[in-house]
Scaffold this active site. Structure first.
Site, PDB file in Angstrom:
ATOM      1  N   LYS A 203       0.799  -1.194   0.178  1.00  0.00           N
ATOM      2  CA  LYS A 203      -0.045  -0.001   0.041  1.00  0.00           C
ATOM      3  C   LYS A 203       0.889   1.193   0.032  1.00  0.00           C
ATOM      4  O   LYS A 203       2.143   1.283   0.692  1.00  0.00           O
ATOM      5  CB  LYS A 203      -0.904   0.036   1.180  1.00  0.00           C
ATOM      6  CG  LYS A 203      -1.637   1.254   1.427  1.00  0.00           C
ATOM      7  CD  LYS A 203      -2.562   1.338   2.762  1.00  0.00           C
ATOM      8  CE  LYS A 203      -2.861   2.858   2.972  1.00  0.00           C
ATOM      9  NZ  LYS A 203      -3.821   2.847   4.039  1.00  0.00           N
ATOM     10  N   GLU A 253      -7.848  12.003  13.131  1.00  0.00           N
ATOM     11  CA  GLU A 253      -6.766  10.756  13.522  1.00  0.00           C
ATOM     12  C   GLU A 253      -5.871  10.960  14.682  1.00  0.00           C
ATOM     13  O   GLU A 253      -5.091  12.076  14.300  1.00  0.00           O
ATOM     14  CB  GLU A 253      -6.057  10.267  11.995  1.00  0.00           C
ATOM     15  CG  GLU A 253      -5.410   9.159  12.212  1.00  0.00           C
ATOM     16  CD  GLU A 253      -4.575   8.780  11.011  1.00  0.00           C
ATOM     17  OE1 GLU A 253      -3.996   7.751  10.999  1.00  0.00           O
ATOM     18  OE2 GLU A 253      -5.104   9.297  10.027  1.00  0.00           O
ATOM     19  N   GLU A 297      -7.525  -2.434   2.987  1.00  0.00           N
ATOM     20  CA  GLU A 297      -6.673  -1.244   3.348  1.00  0.00           C
ATOM     21  C   GLU A 297      -6.829  -0.901   4.572  1.00  0.00           C
ATOM     22  O   GLU A 297      -5.618  -0.732   5.210  1.00  0.00           O
ATOM     23  CB  GLU A 297      -7.181  -0.011   2.462  1.00  0.00           C
ATOM     24  CG  GLU A 297      -6.385   1.086   2.718  1.00  0.00           C
ATOM     25  CD  GLU A 297      -7.044   2.563   2.110  1.00  0.00           C
ATOM     26  OE1 GLU A 297      -6.663   3.578   2.418  1.00  0.00           O
ATOM     27  OE2 GLU A 297      -7.837   2.489   1.288  1.00  0.00           O
ATOM     28  N   GLU A 431     -12.156  10.836  -3.853  1.00  0.00           N
ATOM     29  CA  GLU A 431     -12.002  10.916  -2.271  1.00  0.00           C
ATOM     30  C   GLU A 431     -11.346  11.943  -1.581  1.00  0.00           C
ATOM     31  O   GLU A 431     -11.421  12.660  -0.846  1.00  0.00           O
ATOM     32  CB  GLU A 431     -11.217   9.443  -2.018  1.00  0.00           C
ATOM     33  CG  GLU A 431     -11.069   9.424  -0.559  1.00  0.00           C
ATOM     34  CD  GLU A 431     -10.459   8.135  -0.168  1.00  0.00           C
ATOM     35  OE1 GLU A 431      -9.581   7.946   0.639  1.00  0.00           O
ATOM     36  OE2 GLU A 431     -10.964   7.068  -0.688  1.00  0.00           O
TER      37      GLU A 431
END
Length: 444
Positions: A203, A253, A297, A431
């Site tokens: 990733k 986050e 993911e 996104e």
């Protein structure tokens, strides 16, 4: 009111004195609104902090920046006069953060003036928690005790005369410049997917930059006040180093919180939009939870965080995978809690966890090389740790996403998307545009 330019001190050779008291009035925006540098704002949940002026500063660079800051912070707090009666809410903290990459910033980038690592002990700190407000001041030098006492008395009086005025309107956007273009983005994503298919990557998170010119001056404290209404559960932050722009944002986050031997963090990866109706919102959330691409993911991120915590922890607990809803986007989220085997400084955990696969990729070194080789702009402090630490080695750091850096009438916004084997370049482009919205909405 005295100008707080920051005492020029060397941490290894100075004694710091801190004093504090409760106050009845906490005009946070007014305290931040003058361009005294450095300045820092931090808000999450029921706590808001406004800090300005430096009693002491710590900077670092390169791969040793985490350890250098940790060593300097311990030295500073070891030679620090703090009344034992001062409650935890009012005790002194160092505020600041780090650059995403090890290397120096490009002097032509919007990050000119931001160090590889930068923290300061505020000369003046105003903290509001659960409705109670505290004023904390610090000073250095041979007369630090007297200076701190005088500063506390002066600011206690000054605060009683200040008031937060009406918020300014968003400045408006006169022009936009995207890096990369959508066609270049498609090429970048396809090249990353090829690396994943070859086994070079599992990733990688590729980011974009959006440079906007503004119609009027920008008040970042006013932006933070508006973000508090739209994103009350996010970490809202602002940092203005001396001689630089202002980095600000509302990030969902948390990188890590350390209190004693308890560590709290989370995996936040996999995204979709919000629906125009409750039914559509629920449908999108269900689709996200069932999406093979997004689940894959997300699991990569959660597994990697557990592996990064394992050398420090005696136990690690993972919560249930849920959907985190924000104003414009929804994310998959998994909470992670660990108990440490020994006392650890929060910066030990910050160094171990940064960058998480949610903002970097896997394997980490290969992902970082891909990011450097692909992105045609300087990430600076975007997607890097920002937050605070105290004299006990406790602290909280967020990941500096949903963010922008502004100087004069120019603001540069950043957002990224995780690329895995079945990523679609156009969907990832969409996104990223959703992730720009928190900052764009406060500028348009």
């Amino acid at each position: 009111m005295e100008p707080l330019r920051g005492e020029e001190v060397t941490v290894a050779e100075t004694t710091v004195t801190t004093r504090g008291c409760p106050v009845d009035h906490a005009p946070v925006r007014t305290v931040l609104d003058t361009d005294t540098r450095p300045r820092f704002a931090w808000a999450t949940g029921t706590e808001t902090v406004a800090a300005r002026g430096a009693a002491a500063t710590i900077t670092g660079s390169g791969g040793s920046r985490f350890g250098d800051v940790r060593t300097a912070a311990r030295r500073l707090f070891d030679d620090h006069d703090v009344p034992e009666t001062l409650p935890s809410v009012a005790r002194p903290r160092l505020f600041g953060g780090f650059a995403f990459h090890d290397g120096d910033h490009d002097g032509e980038s919007p990050w000119d003036g931001f160090p590889g690592a930068g923290f300061f002990l505020p000369a003046v700190q105003l903290t509001v928690r659960d409705g109670d407000a505290w004023l904390t001041v610090s000073a250095t030098g041979p007369e630090a005790d007297r200076t701190a006492d005088e500063r506390l008395a002066e600011w206690r009086t000054e605060l009683s005369t200040l008031a937060d005025g009406p918020q300014s309107e968003p400045p408006g956007i006169a022009g936009r410049e995207r890096t990369p273009s959508q066609s270049d983005w498609r090429r970048q994503v396809r090249a990353a997917i090829e690396k994943v298919d070859r086994g070079d990557l599992r990733k990688v998170v590729l980011a974009q930059a959006l440079r906007v010119s503004l119609d009027a001056e920008l008040s970042v404290p006013d932006v933070l006040a508006r973000l508090a209404e739209t994103y009350p559960d996010c970490y809202r932050f602002m940092f203005s180093p001396a001689g630089a722009g202002t980095f600000f944002g509302a990030t969902p986050e948390r990188l890590v919180s350390v209190r004693g031997r308890t560590v709290r963090t989370e995996a936040l990866a996999g995204s979709t939009g919000r629906g125009e109706t409750p039914a559509e919102d629920e449908w999108l959330a269900k689709e996200l939870l069932e999406s093979e691409k997004d689940r894959h993911e997300h699991q990569l991120v959660a597994d990697a965080i557990r592996e990064q915590l394992a050398p420090f922890a005696t136990s690690i607990r993972t919560g249930e995978r849920t959907v985190r809803r924000l104003a414009t986007v929804q994310h998959l989220r998994t909470s992670i809690t660990a108990e440490l085997g020994d006392d650890e400084h929060v910066l030990d955990l910050v160094e171990a966890l940064h960058p998480t696969p949610a903002v970097g990729g896997l394997p980490p070194d290969a992902a970082l090389r891909t990011i450097r080789d692909t992105e045609a702009f300087d990430r600076g402090w975007y997607a890097a740790p920002i937050g605070w630490l105290d004299g006990s080695g406790n602290g909280t750091f967020a990941v500096g996403i949903r963010s922008a850096v502004a100087r004069d009438r120019i603001a540069t916004l950043f957002a990224g998307a995780g690329i895995v084997s079945d990523s679609d370049p156009d969907r990832e482009w969409d996104e990223v545009q959703l992730k720009y919205r928190p900052m764009l909405d406060e500028l348009e």
